[in-house]
Design an enzyme around this catalytic site. Structure first.
Site, mmCIF file in Angstrom:
data_model
loop_
_atom_site.group_PDB
_atom_site.id
_atom_site.type_symbol
_atom_site.label_atom_id
_atom_site.label_comp_id
_atom_site.label_asym_id
_atom_site.label_seq_id
_atom_site.Cartn_x
_atom_site.Cartn_y
_atom_site.Cartn_z
ATOM 1 N N TYR A 65 33.071 28.830 59.742
ATOM 2 C CA TYR A 65 33.872 28.670 58.145
ATOM 3 C C TYR A 65 34.914 27.815 58.488
ATOM 4 O O TYR A 65 35.763 28.597 59.130
ATOM 5 C CB TYR A 65 34.313 30.117 57.702
ATOM 6 N N PRO A 211 25.906 37.054 46.185
ATOM 7 C CA PRO A 211 25.517 38.366 45.642
ATOM 8 C C PRO A 211 25.866 38.073 44.171
ATOM 9 O O PRO A 211 25.247 38.959 43.440
ATOM 10 C CB PRO A 211 26.163 39.636 46.205
ATOM 11 N N LEU A 212 26.642 37.341 43.744
ATOM 12 C CA LEU A 212 27.099 37.254 42.214
ATOM 13 C C LEU A 212 26.267 36.249 41.292
ATOM 14 O O LEU A 212 26.398 36.615 40.212
ATOM 15 C CB LEU A 212 28.430 36.630 42.000
#
Length: 281
Positions: A65, A211-212
């Site tokens: 990242y 997850p959203l």
């Protein structure tokens, strides 16, 4: 299962480190395409501190990242760390530019990834190190060799995998104990049901990434009806559904917004009825 503590919303990683099931994922605290520094670094640090203040004690990141900027940011914002904070990181990708991800499971790369993460996070031990992807060019036993060495040397406490099927988990387990699996999974994308069920049976953590997502349009009307009933947002219902789906699911929704962070945290307080859950499932 001894790892599950449904009553207080916690889970024990490796049957040992107790964390709250609603955590935080750091990926969005980078530049566009998960490349470079967070556009507003001070805000990013404030979001991380606010997550801890809201009760989060599980943060997920990766050396890729940025690359590297996310781990450094976490250390700058939170070090010295609270004793109960578990920071999980990952290795196994090389980055060549925005939105470009190249799998690298060569043992030398993995060894460097582990040592780099320790340095950037200012940690002597990584509590949970995850192989970001299995590289088909190398036997997984070979890729995990430096991980086994790092566990023996006390640099890594527990090991997880990401985006793997059941057979890959079983194969890796012959080389090193596995305590978690991080796969794409949400209300609208359930391709890894078999892996989730396997981890639940074995007492391993299952950490859905993305997850959203609330799924296809046909689900939207159902979700909005249930959201209205609970005075909640669609995203909060998506999180609540995951928490109810299985007690070994740990959530790491990410955001660079303090408002969204608060919204996500409130999603952990929504208790869906069995009827709500069945309607969404």
């Amino acid at each position: 299962m001894s790892n599950y503590h449904q009553h207080d919303g916690t889970f024990k990683i490796g049957g040992d480190i107790e964390i709250k099931r609603l955590g935080y994922g750091g990926m969005q605290l980078t530049g566009p395409g998960v490349w470079g520094e967070a556009p507003d670094r001070e805000n990013a640090k404030n979001v991380l501190r606010a997550a801890l203040k809201a009760g989060v004690n599980f943060i997920d990141t990766a050396d890729s990242y940025g690359p590297h900027t996310n781990e450094t940011l976490i250390a700058d914002a939170l070090h010295p760390y609270p004793l109960d904070l578990l920071i999980a990181t990952k290795g196994g990708f090389e980055r060549t530019g925005p939105n470009q991800w190249r799998v690298n499971g060569h043992p030398d790369h993995i060894r460097q990834a582990i040592d780099g993460s320790l340095k950037r996070l200012k940690k002597e031990v990584i509590d949970l190190w995850q192989l970001h992807r299995v590289d088909s060019r190398y036997p997984v036993e070979e890729t995990l060799g430096p991980v086994v060495d790092a566990v023996k040397a006390g640099k890594i406490r527990y090991v997880g995998l990401s985006e793997v099927d059941v057979e890959q988990v079983k194969r890796a387990e012959k080389t090193v104990p596995i305590v978690s699996v991080q796969n794409l999974y949400n209300l609208g994308n359930r391709q890894w049901e078999s892996v989730l069920d396997y981890t639940a049976e074995r007492g391993l953590a299952f950490i859905p990434w993305y997850p959203l997502a609330s799924g296809p349009d046909k689900l939207k009307s159902k979700i909005s009806g249930i959201a209205e009933k609970h005075h909640a947002t669609t995203a909060q219902i998506a999180l609540a559904w995951l928490l109810k789906r299985s007690p070994n699911i740990l959530l790491i929704p990410g955001t660079s917004s303090l408002t969204h962070l608060e919204e996500n945290m409130q999603g952990g307080n929504i208790a869906l009825s069995d009827e709500d859950f069945a309607a969404l499932s």
